[in-house]
Write an enzyme that holds these catalytic residues in place. Structure first.
Site, PDB file in Angstrom:
ATOM      1  N   HIS A 155    -108.354  22.268 -86.228  1.00  0.00           N
ATOM      2  CA  HIS A 155    -108.548  21.562 -85.490  1.00  0.00           C
ATOM      3  C   HIS A 155    -107.194  20.017 -85.462  1.00  0.00           C
ATOM      4  O   HIS A 155    -107.024  19.964 -86.188  1.00  0.00           O
ATOM      5  CB  HIS A 155    -110.215  21.262 -86.059  1.00  0.00           C
ATOM      6  CG  HIS A 155    -110.927  19.818 -84.694  1.00  0.00           C
ATOM      7  ND1 HIS A 155    -110.875  18.775 -84.726  1.00  0.00           N
ATOM      8  CD2 HIS A 155    -111.962  20.394 -84.124  1.00  0.00           C
ATOM      9  CE1 HIS A 155    -111.694  18.330 -84.160  1.00  0.00           C
ATOM     10  NE2 HIS A 155    -112.515  18.994 -83.555  1.00  0.00           N
ATOM     11  N   ASP A 170    -116.771  26.801 -83.782  1.00  0.00           N
ATOM     12  CA  ASP A 170    -117.015  27.731 -83.266  1.00  0.00           C
ATOM     13  C   ASP A 170    -116.476  28.391 -84.133  1.00  0.00           C
ATOM     14  O   ASP A 170    -116.652  30.130 -83.364  1.00  0.00           O
ATOM     15  CB  ASP A 170    -115.833  27.933 -81.827  1.00  0.00           C
ATOM     16  CG  ASP A 170    -115.904  26.517 -81.146  1.00  0.00           C
ATOM     17  OD1 ASP A 170    -117.634  26.880 -81.004  1.00  0.00           O
ATOM     18  OD2 ASP A 170    -115.547  25.770 -80.466  1.00  0.00           O
TER      19      ASP A 170
HETATM   20  N1  CMC Z   1    -104.160  30.020 -85.089  1.00  0.00           N
HETATM   21  C1  CMC Z   1    -102.857  30.240 -85.902  1.00  0.00           C
HETATM   22  N2  CMC Z   1    -102.779  28.892 -85.992  1.00  0.00           N
HETATM   23  C2  CMC Z   1    -102.777  27.729 -85.479  1.00  0.00           C
HETATM   24  C3  CMC Z   1    -103.656  28.018 -85.022  1.00  0.00           C
HETATM   25  C4  CMC Z   1    -105.237  28.944 -84.976  1.00  0.00           C
HETATM   26  N3  CMC Z   1    -106.308  28.722 -84.369  1.00  0.00           N
HETATM   27  N4  CMC Z   1    -104.468  26.432 -84.796  1.00  0.00           N
HETATM   28  C5  CMC Z   1    -103.725  25.356 -84.942  1.00  0.00           C
HETATM   29  N5  CMC Z   1    -101.890  26.681 -85.108  1.00  0.00           N
HETATM   30  C6  CMC Z   1    -100.469  26.247 -85.914  1.00  0.00           C
HETATM   31  C7  CMC Z   1     -99.886  26.222 -84.832  1.00  0.00           C
HETATM   32  O1  CMC Z   1     -99.438  27.264 -84.462  1.00  0.00           O
HETATM   33  C8  CMC Z   1     -99.122  24.773 -85.088  1.00  0.00           C
HETATM   34  O2  CMC Z   1     -98.440  25.651 -86.245  1.00  0.00           O
HETATM   35  P1  CMC Z   1     -96.746  25.339 -86.081  1.00  0.00           P
HETATM   36  O3  CMC Z   1     -97.028  23.931 -86.907  1.00  0.00           O
HETATM   37  O4  CMC Z   1     -95.632  26.187 -86.870  1.00  0.00           O
HETATM   38  O5  CMC Z   1     -96.248  24.890 -84.984  1.00  0.00           O
HETATM   39  C9  CMC Z   1     -99.775  24.097 -86.242  1.00  0.00           C
HETATM   40  O6  CMC Z   1    -100.712  25.193 -86.441  1.00  0.00           O
HETATM   41  C10 CMC Z   1    -100.323  22.937 -85.390  1.00  0.00           C
HETATM   42  O7  CMC Z   1    -100.876  22.961 -83.981  1.00  0.00           O
HETATM   43  P2  CMC Z   1    -101.283  22.504 -83.259  1.00  0.00           P
HETATM   44  O8  CMC Z   1    -101.145  23.788 -81.883  1.00  0.00           O
HETATM   45  O9  CMC Z   1    -100.295  21.778 -82.621  1.00  0.00           O
HETATM   46  O10 CMC Z   1    -102.891  22.100 -83.510  1.00  0.00           O
HETATM   47  P3  CMC Z   1    -103.550  20.914 -82.104  1.00  0.00           P
HETATM   48  O11 CMC Z   1    -104.283  19.910 -83.245  1.00  0.00           O
HETATM   49  O12 CMC Z   1    -102.352  20.733 -81.030  1.00  0.00           O
HETATM   50  O13 CMC Z   1    -104.624  21.894 -81.753  1.00  0.00           O
HETATM   51  C11 CMC Z   1    -106.450  23.041 -81.765  1.00  0.00           C
HETATM   52  C12 CMC Z   1    -105.853  22.154 -82.165  1.00  0.00           C
HETATM   53  C13 CMC Z   1    -107.949  23.095 -81.875  1.00  0.00           C
HETATM   54  C14 CMC Z   1    -106.779  23.544 -80.382  1.00  0.00           C
HETATM   55  C15 CMC Z   1    -106.390  24.472 -82.502  1.00  0.00           C
HETATM   56  O14 CMC Z   1    -105.893  24.449 -84.109  1.00  0.00           O
HETATM   57  C16 CMC Z   1    -105.942  25.823 -81.717  1.00  0.00           C
HETATM   58  O15 CMC Z   1    -105.559  25.953 -80.366  1.00  0.00           O
HETATM   59  N6  CMC Z   1    -107.233  27.137 -82.383  1.00  0.00           N
HETATM   60  C17 CMC Z   1    -107.633  28.158 -82.265  1.00  0.00           C
HETATM   61  C18 CMC Z   1    -108.898  28.235 -80.879  1.00  0.00           C
HETATM   62  C19 CMC Z   1    -110.188  26.635 -81.143  1.00  0.00           C
HETATM   63  O16 CMC Z   1    -110.780  27.487 -82.077  1.00  0.00           O
HETATM   64  N7  CMC Z   1    -110.461  26.078 -80.757  1.00  0.00           N
HETATM   65  C20 CMC Z   1    -112.097  25.548 -81.271  1.00  0.00           C
HETATM   66  C21 CMC Z   1    -111.999  23.817 -81.539  1.00  0.00           C
HETATM   67  S1  CMC Z   1    -113.059  23.024 -82.695  1.00  0.00           S
HETATM   68  C22 CMC Z   1    -114.384  22.891 -80.622  1.00  0.00           C
HETATM   69  C23 CMC Z   1    -113.821  22.493 -79.888  1.00  0.00           C
HETATM   70  O17 CMC Z   1    -113.598  21.285 -79.841  1.00  0.00           O
HETATM   71  O18 CMC Z   1    -114.625  22.887 -78.711  1.00  0.00           O
END
Ligand code: CMC
Length: 429
Positions: A306, A364
């Site tokens: 998140h 989720d």
């Molecule tokens: N699985 C594997 N690696 C992950 C995940 C994941 N679910 N989420 C983040 N990472 C890694 C990402 O690859 C990155 O690694 P590195 O530093 O090596 O590049 C690091 O963690 C930081 O990730 P980010 O994409 O920069 O983080 P963000 O804050 O931009 O994204 C997020 C947040 C929710 C989009 C992301 O965690 C994600 O894609 N999660 C899976 C989708 C999900 O469950 N979304 C629902 C969120 S909660 C409900 C809502 O908001 O509606």
């Protein structure tokens, strides 16, 4: 209080940055004058460090794993309140007195019907259209039906819009479900509470009586409380940005629905179940996790991570507990997907990849398992989220349009395209 300024070391020009302090949370540095005084923009794609507004609706402490609606911890509300009371709280700022709640509840129940012409709009969609596509289209079209009460500056109009939107979104969602199955639309029954009414609109058929299972209605009610608001998330920010132009509020909510649909946001609940299906059995968990850690073709552990929570999402904790009760009630204690989800969580929480990045289950991760136990198909999971989040969208829209300092939301950019050049006639290119 600490003083902040932005210094151009070459020219010595200094811009004082006024500090804004909220009730809780980090200070906000007001960079609004930086461009006028120094001719530079601030740069923050993804808005990791940027506040877009003042808001008194919800508060998240991502390190502590805390979520408050109007100051009340979400776990207390999930245990002791109801979705309709929480909707009142989020819209109005305070918990209602008994008569206030009754009046609000009555108003929501009286606005549940949708214009009959909307049935024809539904019939125009392909039967297998994704229900989120139908939701976007139909909610956007509400501007064509309720244009009379959309003077955004009139508090009474704002109230009517809020009540209509919250009351009609379950009816629209259930109609999208019925369209998918080719069953007749079922009218709302206003003697039923919010979630019971939704269940009967989805699952009743005209040919036989339908009795709402109170455990199912309660399970939905709790999920809706947990999803009702989440401060400046992507869909709410979209509603605010669209709404800042002064557009019709139904159109602003439609833009929020579109943003919610993405798998990084509300579409994650659907993506989690599809991921669990794809993994199939507990033996496949380890190889799947390797793919995630190797970032193979963008594979992510859906329902994990998140932007704000760097600790357990408090909503996930409540939903996981709730999952066990719901599965037990429906005789599905040994649900293989629940076992798979728990195994994924166990492995992830012990793994350095997830620990280092502070990735925990989010709201989720387990919600889909409850929806599935209630008989709700996977492509309806995100529409369920949309019903609950409508309360937050509407409250944020109303907060924004009634704030006299609101201006149109208009970010800037660092331009990286071609520099100025002369037009070339076709024969000289
Ligand atoms: N699985 C594997 N690696 C992950 C995940 C994941 N679910 N989420 C983040 N990472 C890694 C990402 O690859 C990155 O690694 P590195 O530093 O090596 O590049 C690091 O963690 C930081 O990730 P980010 O994409 O920069 O983080 P963000 O804050 O931009 O994204 C997020 C947040 C929710 C989009 C992301 O965690 C994600 O894609 N999660 C899976 C989708 C999900 O469950 N979304 C629902 C969120 S909660 C409900 C809502 O908001 O509606």
């Amino acid at each position: 209080m600490a003083q902040y300024s932005l210094l151009n070391e070459e020219t010595g020009e200094k811009t004082e940055l006024p500090v804004k302090a909220g009730t809780r949370g980090p200070l906000g540095l007001d960079v609004g004058k930086v461009y006028a005084q120094q001719g530079v923009f601030t740069y923050d794609p993804g808005f990791t460090s940027t506040c877009s507004c003042d808001s008194s609706i919800a508060y998240i402490d991502g390190d502590a794993g805390m979520l408050l609606y109007r100051g009340y911890p979400v776990d207390q509300l999930a245990k002791q309140s109801s979705f309709i009371e929480v909707a009142y709280l989020i819209l109005n700022g305070e918990l209602p007195q008994k008569d206030e709640l009754e009046t609000f509840d009555r108003s929501i129940r009286r606005h549940t019907m949708i214009n009959e012409s909307l049935k024809r709009l539904f019939e125009g969609f392909r039967y297998d259209a994704h229900p989120m596509a139908m939701l976007c289209g139909v909610v956007g079209s509400l501007s064509a039906f309720y244009h009379d009460t959309t003077n955004n500056q009139d508090p009474e109009h704002r109230k009517i819009f809020a009540h209509r939107m919250i009351a009609k979104i379950p009816t629209i969602t259930a109609a999208a479900y019925k369209r998918y199955f080719g069953q007749p639309f079922i009218y709302p029954q206003n003697h039923l509470d919010y979630c019971s009414n939704l269940l009967q609109m989805m699952f009743a058929v005209p040919s036989e009586p339908y009795h709402v299972d109170p455990v199912a209605a309660k399970a939905l009610d709790v999920l809706f409380i947990l999803h009702a608001d989440h401060e400046q998330n992507a869909s709410t920010s979209t509603v605010r940005l669209a709404g800042s132009t002064g557009c019709n509020p139904y159109a602003a909510v439609a833009s929020g629905i579109a943003a919610l649909w993405g798998p990084a946001h509300g579409g994650a609940n659907e993506a989690v179940l599809r991921m669990l299906d794809q993994i199939g059995t507990v033996e496949n968990v380890k190889p799947f996790m390797e793919k995630v850690k190797n970032k193979e073709a963008g594979v992510r552990l859906m329902g994990f991570g998140h932007r704000v929570y760097k600790n357990y999402d408090p909503r996930a904790t409540i939903i996981r507990e709730h999952c066990h009760n719901v599965l037990k009630h429906f005789g599905q204690e040994n649900d293989p997907q629940m076992e798979l989800a728990m195994e994924l969580e166990r492995i992830a929480l012990e793994d350095d990849y997830f620990k280092e990045r502070k990735l925990y289950p989010n709201v989720d991760f387990y919600s889909g398992i409850i929806y599935k136990a209630l008989g709700i198909p996977v492509n309806m999971f995100t529409p369920m989220f949309a019903i609950a989040r409508t309360v937050g969208w509407v409250a944020h829209w109303a907060e924004m349009v009634s704030d006299p300092t609101t201006r149109i939301g208009r970010p800037r950019q660092v331009y990286t395209g071609a520099d100025i050049r002369d037009y070339q006639p076709m024969d000289q290119r």
